[in-house]
Motif scaffolding. Sequence first.
Motif, short mmCIF file in Angstrom:
data_model
loop_
_atom_site.label_atom_id
_atom_site.label_comp_id
_atom_site.label_asym_id
_atom_site.label_seq_id
_atom_site.Cartn_x
_atom_site.Cartn_y
_atom_site.Cartn_z
N LEU A 7 0.77 -1.01 -0.34
CA LEU A 7 0.08 -0.05 0.39
C LEU A 7 0.81 1.39 0.11
O LEU A 7 0.90 2.39 -0.94
CB LEU A 7 -0.56 -0.09 0.83
CG LEU A 7 -2.13 1.46 1.13
CD1 LEU A 7 -2.47 0.98 -0.15
CD2 LEU A 7 -2.94 1.03 2.62
N LEU A 10 2.69 1.69 -3.30
CA LEU A 10 1.20 2.10 -4.64
C LEU A 10 0.69 3.42 -4.44
O LEU A 10 0.62 4.32 -5.64
CB LEU A 10 0.12 1.06 -4.00
CG LEU A 10 0.00 -0.03 -5.34
CD1 LEU A 10 -0.75 -0.66 -5.08
CD2 LEU A 10 0.99 -0.07 -6.55
N ALA A 11 0.45 3.96 -2.93
CA ALA A 11 0.50 5.98 -2.49
C ALA A 11 1.69 6.54 -2.87
O ALA A 11 1.25 7.27 -3.86
CB ALA A 11 0.47 5.50 -1.14
N PHE A 17 3.56 10.60 -9.97
CA PHE A 17 2.69 10.20 -10.61
C PHE A 17 1.96 12.13 -10.98
O PHE A 17 1.56 12.87 -11.53
CB PHE A 17 1.66 9.79 -11.21
CG PHE A 17 0.22 9.84 -11.75
CD1 PHE A 17 0.72 10.05 -13.19
CD2 PHE A 17 -1.13 9.72 -11.99
CE1 PHE A 17 -0.15 9.81 -14.58
CE2 PHE A 17 -1.85 10.43 -12.76
CZ PHE A 17 -1.42 10.33 -14.36
N ILE B 113 -5.26 4.07 -9.53
CA ILE B 113 -4.46 4.59 -9.34
C ILE B 113 -5.33 5.32 -7.92
O ILE B 113 -4.42 6.17 -7.43
CB ILE B 113 -3.99 6.02 -10.28
CG1 ILE B 113 -3.16 5.36 -11.66
CG2 ILE B 113 -2.72 7.03 -9.63
CD1 ILE B 113 -3.29 6.09 -12.56
N PRO B 116 -5.31 3.44 -3.93
CA PRO B 116 -3.81 3.15 -2.92
C PRO B 116 -3.74 4.31 -2.43
O PRO B 116 -3.26 3.99 -1.05
CB PRO B 116 -3.27 3.13 -3.89
CG PRO B 116 -3.66 2.15 -5.01
CD PRO B 116 -4.60 3.30 -5.24
N ILE B 117 -4.12 5.67 -2.89
CA ILE B 117 -3.51 7.08 -2.05
C ILE B 117 -5.04 6.94 -1.54
O ILE B 117 -4.38 7.26 -0.26
CB ILE B 117 -3.84 7.93 -3.19
CG1 ILE B 117 -2.31 7.51 -4.42
CG2 ILE B 117 -3.06 9.17 -3.13
CD1 ILE B 117 -2.70 8.88 -5.39
N TYR B 119 -7.00 4.97 0.75
CA TYR B 119 -6.94 3.67 1.45
C TYR B 119 -5.41 4.06 2.66
O TYR B 119 -5.58 4.27 3.31
CB TYR B 119 -6.16 2.13 0.53
CG TYR B 119 -7.03 1.50 1.23
CD1 TYR B 119 -7.98 1.74 2.74
CD2 TYR B 119 -6.50 0.42 1.77
CE1 TYR B 119 -7.93 0.96 3.79
CE2 TYR B 119 -6.82 -0.97 2.23
CZ TYR B 119 -7.34 0.02 3.34
OH TYR B 119 -7.85 -1.16 4.40
N VAL B 189 -7.02 11.49 -16.44
CA VAL B 189 -6.16 10.35 -15.33
C VAL B 189 -6.07 11.64 -14.02
O VAL B 189 -6.54 12.06 -13.01
CB VAL B 189 -6.15 9.11 -15.29
CG1 VAL B 189 -5.37 8.49 -13.83
CG2 VAL B 189 -6.05 8.63 -16.76
N TYR B 190 -5.04 12.57 -14.83
CA TYR B 190 -4.27 13.29 -13.89
C TYR B 190 -4.67 14.66 -13.61
O TYR B 190 -5.31 14.54 -12.38
CB TYR B 190 -2.98 13.92 -14.72
CG TYR B 190 -1.90 14.88 -13.64
CD1 TYR B 190 -1.17 13.84 -13.66
CD2 TYR B 190 -1.85 16.09 -14.03
CE1 TYR B 190 -0.89 14.61 -12.72
CE2 TYR B 190 -1.28 16.56 -13.98
CZ TYR B 190 -0.24 16.67 -12.33
OH TYR B 190 0.73 17.58 -12.03
N LEU B 193 -7.87 13.55 -10.92
CA LEU B 193 -7.22 12.51 -9.75
C LEU B 193 -7.97 12.78 -8.61
O LEU B 193 -8.54 12.07 -7.83
CB LEU B 193 -5.84 11.85 -9.84
CG LEU B 193 -5.75 10.69 -9.63
CD1 LEU B 193 -5.74 9.85 -9.72
CD2 LEU B 193 -3.97 10.20 -9.31
N PRO B 194 -7.74 14.04 -8.30
CA PRO B 194 -8.44 14.51 -7.09
C PRO B 194 -9.69 14.56 -6.75
O PRO B 194 -10.57 14.21 -5.71
CB PRO B 194 -8.35 15.95 -7.06
CG PRO B 194 -7.42 16.21 -8.06
CD PRO B 194 -7.26 15.03 -8.93
#
Lengths: 270, 313
Positions: A7, A10-11, A17, B113, B116-117, B119, B189-190, B193-194
């Motif tokens: 996790l 990935l984060a 990105f 993408i 995971p961020i 979470y 996507v970029y 994303l937020p």
Amino acid sequence: MKRGWTLPILALLGFVFLYAPIVALVVFSFNESRLVTVWAGFSTRWYVALFNDRQILQAAWISLQVAVASATLATVFGVLAAFVLARLGRFRGRLLLTGMTTAPLVMPEVITGLSLLLLFVAMEQVLGWPGGRGMGTIIIAHTTFCLAFVAVIAQSRLRDMDESLEEAARDLGAGPVRVFFDITLPVIAPAIVAGWLLAFTLSLDDLVIASFVSGPGASTLPMVVFSKVRLGVSPDVNALATIIIAVVALSIATAGVILYRQNKRRAQGR
Amino acid sequence: MTALTQSRPWRWTARGLGVLGFSGRTLVIAIPMLWLLVFFLVPFFVLGRISLAEPILARPPYSPLFDRAPDGSLEILANLDNYRLLWEDTLYRNAYLSSIRIAFVSTLFALLIGYPIAYYIARSPEPRRTILLLLVILPFWTSFLLRVYAWMGFLQREGLVNSFLLFTGIIDAPLIMMQTTFAVQVGIVYTYLPFMILPLYANLTKLDEAFFEASADLGASPLVTFLTVTLPLSVPGIIAGCMLVFIPAIGEYVIPALLGGPDTLMIGRVLWDEFFSARDWPMAAAVAIVMLFLVVAPVMWLQDWLDRRGLNR
């Protein structure tokens, strides 16, 4: 519970990105060369070029005026609409008003822009107003599409608010206008500030709607930037982006520190 | 405020409106209502009316709807040619379908993408959680246009992505990424994303840790716990995030205009070109009307349906 490495990795990749293009944008704004891909030494020449570009400065000034005016108008109308929907119960046209304050949220910008332009042209033919297009028509268009965002924010705050406060004021003999200005407005003030800021940003950021409803002599900053970058990358746009990012980062950091302190104080108070 | 409501002009205005049959309540309802009627609802009728006109060389460049016939009677000049062309010319049909396809693929990748961020942030302790959240929100407050522009330099033939891949030896020759559908999808996507991360985070942060502990105590591996407990519980967040990315992505103009190639068809771009390049206002209006019925109406219906099922919270 056992925590693996999947996790966090990935984060982290996700944040890379999100930020790699921004970092590259900032770094190459200080590049000596016109190419934004090859490093040729440190230089601030693109910032000098930017501040000597009268077209960009003028467009930035127009954008700021439009954003302040339309954010303010959108906040007034949006808060009124939210108040009407959250507090006035049943009235004729309620469903219509609900629809008109939520539909702009899902409306593609090209449709909003085109339909408003056609309205302005038709009104000019029939009523003689607005005579020509420019800042005024952009402000009307931005007010209309930002209004919905303010209304959503204000409405959710009004729903969460304890209505017994307003009832108590009424029981003590305050009229509806006084209740609104002395009780309701101060309680929902944070939502109003948030709504204004969102409307301001949306207006400042909009390219599509402004392009449709603008006229000669009233190019907003995104319109000028778009016509520049359409021809390819240019380092003075990088310099502009760096300035915007710096301003936003500073304001968000300040807001973050204030919020964090407030939360801490509240936690300690308990 | 007492001073205001007790002042003479205020009382006179209130009394005057009362005589005319307007209550304060009606006035408060009327202000936002009138603004939205004039500047939001009426424009769609104008749009519909002009979609039935023909382009002519005049100012404004469309034919009038009513005209005096030679015998003095009023004629209605409406034609459905624009809609016939929309149906017959495969360009428009392909543009609608390709917009939906591009938006769908981009939404899927934004979810992969963003999840995971979201979470990770939801499970971080304070103050790391607040800092990471602010880092997610920061790009949103900077210019949308400039975030798209950032990828122009990034995806170029001589850009950083190619330099990096060549340097590490993953590829031998630079990839052509700019002006492709791939670039458009990366851009969507970029920039959105937020909008995926925030509703996901709001949902994931509400989940009770006890569920995960119970699952682990019963012998489930972290992956099994994630797939059988976390993922199903976060469905409302997934739906909300996907809607927030998918809806604006369909009508997107800026991203395909800057990152897409000539073969990247998207309906927002077709409408723009019809209006600004071809100067065919009636055709642009017809494209917009069809877009309203094929894109906006289903989306609003879907949202309403989700609201009613309580999934859109």
